[in-house]
Design a protein around this motif. Structure first.
Motif, PDB file in Angstrom:
ATOM      1  N   ALA A  80       5.303  17.703 -19.902  1.00  0.00           N
ATOM      2  CA  ALA A  80       5.513  16.441 -18.943  1.00  0.00           C
ATOM      3  C   ALA A  80       6.948  16.143 -18.706  1.00  0.00           C
ATOM      4  N   LEU A  81       7.725  16.259 -20.113  1.00  0.00           N
ATOM      5  CA  LEU A  81       9.019  15.705 -20.102  1.00  0.00           C
ATOM      6  C   LEU A  81       9.937  16.795 -19.478  1.00  0.00           C
ATOM      7  N   GLY A  82       9.503  18.270 -19.577  1.00  0.00           N
ATOM      8  CA  GLY A  82      10.131  19.397 -18.849  1.00  0.00           C
ATOM      9  C   GLY A  82       9.942  19.080 -17.336  1.00  0.00           C
ATOM     10  N   ASN A  83       8.890  18.798 -16.789  1.00  0.00           N
ATOM     11  CA  ASN A  83       8.666  18.582 -15.336  1.00  0.00           C
ATOM     12  C   ASN A  83       9.669  17.336 -14.698  1.00  0.00           C
ATOM     13  N   GLN A  84       9.903  16.241 -15.706  1.00  0.00           N
ATOM     14  CA  GLN A  84      10.689  15.189 -15.101  1.00  0.00           C
ATOM     15  C   GLN A  84      12.157  15.703 -15.172  1.00  0.00           C
ATOM     16  N   PHE A  85      12.463  16.430 -16.293  1.00  0.00           N
ATOM     17  CA  PHE A  85      13.850  16.894 -16.246  1.00  0.00           C
ATOM     18  C   PHE A  85      14.097  17.843 -15.052  1.00  0.00           C
ATOM     19  N   LYS A  86      13.265  18.359 -14.780  1.00  0.00           N
ATOM     20  CA  LYS A  86      13.505  19.432 -13.679  1.00  0.00           C
ATOM     21  C   LYS A  86      13.421  18.796 -12.341  1.00  0.00           C
ATOM     22  N   ALA A  87      12.792  17.586 -12.235  1.00  0.00           N
ATOM     23  CA  ALA A  87      12.882  16.623 -10.967  1.00  0.00           C
ATOM     24  C   ALA A  87      14.324  16.271 -10.794  1.00  0.00           C
ATOM     25  N   ASN A  88      14.706  15.830 -12.162  1.00  0.00           N
ATOM     26  CA  ASN A  88      16.271  15.108 -12.151  1.00  0.00           C
ATOM     27  C   ASN A  88      17.534  16.092 -12.123  1.00  0.00           C
ATOM     28  N   SER A  89      17.157  17.349 -12.287  1.00  0.00           N
ATOM     29  CA  SER A  89      18.116  18.409 -12.535  1.00  0.00           C
ATOM     30  C   SER A  89      19.157  18.363 -11.678  1.00  0.00           C
ATOM     31  N   ALA A  90      18.912  18.350 -10.269  1.00  0.00           N
ATOM     32  CA  ALA A  90      19.843  18.554  -9.277  1.00  0.00           C
ATOM     33  C   ALA A  90      20.683  17.352  -9.132  1.00  0.00           C
ATOM     34  N   ASP A  91      20.260  16.255  -9.410  1.00  0.00           N
ATOM     35  CA  ASP A  91      21.059  14.909  -9.183  1.00  0.00           C
ATOM     36  C   ASP A  91      22.137  15.038 -10.590  1.00  0.00           C
ATOM     37  N   GLU A  92      21.319  15.404 -11.798  1.00  0.00           N
ATOM     38  CA  GLU A  92      22.436  15.473 -12.908  1.00  0.00           C
ATOM     39  C   GLU A  92      23.470  16.499 -12.899  1.00  0.00           C
ATOM     40  N   SER A  93      23.267  17.447 -11.992  1.00  0.00           N
ATOM     41  CA  SER A  93      24.301  18.518 -11.865  1.00  0.00           C
ATOM     42  C   SER A  93      25.305  18.057 -11.020  1.00  0.00           C
ATOM     43  N   ARG A  94      24.986  17.276  -9.932  1.00  0.00           N
ATOM     44  CA  ARG A  94      25.953  16.685  -8.995  1.00  0.00           C
ATOM     45  C   ARG A  94      26.807  15.599  -9.813  1.00  0.00           C
ATOM     46  N   VAL A  95      26.140  14.823 -10.556  1.00  0.00           N
ATOM     47  CA  VAL A  95      26.726  13.717 -11.492  1.00  0.00           C
ATOM     48  C   VAL A  95      27.857  14.515 -12.497  1.00  0.00           C
ATOM     49  N   ALA A  96      27.570  15.637 -13.048  1.00  0.00           N
ATOM     50  CA  ALA A  96      28.509  16.305 -13.884  1.00  0.00           C
ATOM     51  C   ALA A  96      29.710  16.658 -12.971  1.00  0.00           C
ATOM     52  N   VAL A  97      29.459  17.217 -11.834  1.00  0.00           N
ATOM     53  CA  VAL A  97      30.598  17.695 -10.907  1.00  0.00           C
ATOM     54  C   VAL A  97      31.466  16.387 -10.489  1.00  0.00           C
ATOM     55  N   LEU A  98      30.946  15.177 -10.127  1.00  0.00           N
ATOM     56  CA  LEU A  98      31.575  14.010  -9.724  1.00  0.00           C
ATOM     57  C   LEU A  98      32.392  13.540 -11.030  1.00  0.00           C
ATOM     58  N   ALA A  99      31.840  13.786 -12.260  1.00  0.00           N
ATOM     59  CA  ALA A  99      32.503  13.113 -13.362  1.00  0.00           C
ATOM     60  C   ALA A  99      33.694  14.169 -13.468  1.00  0.00           C
ATOM     61  N   LYS A 100      33.573  15.375 -13.532  1.00  0.00           N
ATOM     62  CA  LYS A 100      34.956  16.093 -13.725  1.00  0.00           C
ATOM     63  C   LYS A 100      35.892  15.702 -12.719  1.00  0.00           C
TER      64      LYS A 100
END
Length: 362
Positions: free
Chosen positions: A109-129
């Motif tokens: 269940a955790l994995g499914n939620q992480f997957k749902a959030n993954s695109a946004d988290e990747s974008r945040v990492a790019v913005l942070a850099k």
């Protein structure tokens, strides 16, 4: 009676679960360039286990409290290259490349939620850099782009908070919400936090909820309808002042908790300055309460930002008296107090502050 029995059983299960030790086995995948990963139990750095990586694969074995939160990664300080799992006694699989977690029903269940959030988290990492690079510059173009980044990051954050909050509410009967409590707890009102942190949920006694409970206690101290509590600090000239010199004197006052070293505080200040300039002639006032430790940095920031209102501080950093009296555990924070000294709102930022003041000064 039946409901009381069930809830009591849930609470006892949570308490007992945290005391019972169980072994964990984590098999994982990581980028080939990574040489080692760490496993941290319940965010306690004293419980860090370092694990060697061979050809992009690793296996971590250890023992921790049952249902403890296990953070696994190689850049855990910033959180961009780590994932978490629940130590429920079943084998755990973590792929830090594809950002997946699987194993038991809880971890799936955790994995499914992480997957749902993954695109946004990747974008945040790019913005942070990009933000870090632009912060080194001192140009109008860089400042303009930083504002755009902050706007986009805020939008992503709101989306993520909504998604994680929905997950938390849907999983009140298991402990997986502890993986997301810290992502939402700073953004919720007391009432909203009370909905997800109460004795009726299975994770109520989990160690990872302790911080959120403290925040709830703080929010309760500045709940709308509560009378303000006085503060005694010095102004920039070293003169002892009381908050009551300005609050409860017939006008609305924004008591703003901030620090010169706090980036988000300084980012919010132009909004406070605009509010002060727009409504001060109608009686609106601001009192800045700083969590600084260095007088020079505090005074310099006041001048740079153009904070023409009252400013006080005891220069004790996080040991600031306001931290205990008003339950301030993160900044920026504020309370809006009416003319009688009653708190009418808390943590108003951006458009929310402007909207509230527009309602008051029609």
């Amino acid at each position: 009676m039946r409901k009381m029995f069930i809830m009591a059983a849930m609470a006892l299960t949570a308490i007992g679960a945290n005391a019972q030790k169980v072994k964990y086995e984590i098999s994982g995948v990581v980028a080939d360039s990574i040489k080692e990963v760490v496993v941290i139990v319940n965010n306690d750095k004293n419980s860090t286990q370092t694990v060697a990586v061979a050809n992009g694969h690793f296996t971590a074995n250890g023992e921790a409290d049952k249902n403890a939160l296990l953070k696994v990664g190689h850049d855990v300080e910033r959180g961009f290259n780590s994932l978490v799992a629940i130590n429920d006694g079943e084998p755990i699989k973590i792929n830090l490349v594809e950002k997946t977690v699987s194993g038991s029903s809880q971890n799936t269940a955790l994995g499914n939620q992480f997957k749902a959030n993954s695109a946004d988290e990747s974008r945040v990492a790019v913005l942070a850099k990009e933000y870090r690079e632009l912060s080194k510059l001192n140009t109008a173009e860089a400042d303009a782009r930083i504002k755009e980044i902050m706007t986009e990051a805020d939008s992503i954050s709101e989306k993520s908070i909504k998604s994680n909050l929905e997950y938390i509410k849907a999983h009140k009967d298991d402990v997986t919400p502890v993986a997301f409590i810290q992502d939402v707890m700073y953004e919720l009102t007391y009432d909203k936090l009370a909905e997800i942190i109460n004795p009726d949920v299975a994770y109520f006694n989990h160690p990872m909820v302790a911080r959120a409970k403290k925040i709830m206690d703080g929010l309760k101290k500045r709940q709308p309808g509560t009378m303000f509590s006085d503060l005694v600090m010095n102004d920039t000239e070293g003169k002892e002042c009381r908050l009551s010199e300005w609050v409860g004197k017939g006008n609305y006052v924004l008591v703003d908790f901030w620090a010169s070293w706090c980036g988000p505080c300084r980012a919010e200040m132009p909004n406070v300055v605009a509010a002060y300039e727009k409504y001060h002639a109608q009686g609106f006032d601001v009192v800045g309460v700083s969590f600084d430790q260095k007088a020079d940095a505090w005074k310099k920031a006041i001048e740079q930002i153009g904070m023409k209102w009252h400013n006080i501080s005891d220069l004790k950093g996080w040991q600031c008296a306001a931290s205990e009296i008003y339950g301030i555990s993160s900044i920026p924070s504020n309370i809006l107090v009416d003319g009688e000294g009653k708190i009418v709102a808390a943590d108003l930022r951006g458009e929310a502050l402007q909207k509230k003041l527009a309602e008051i000064y029609k």
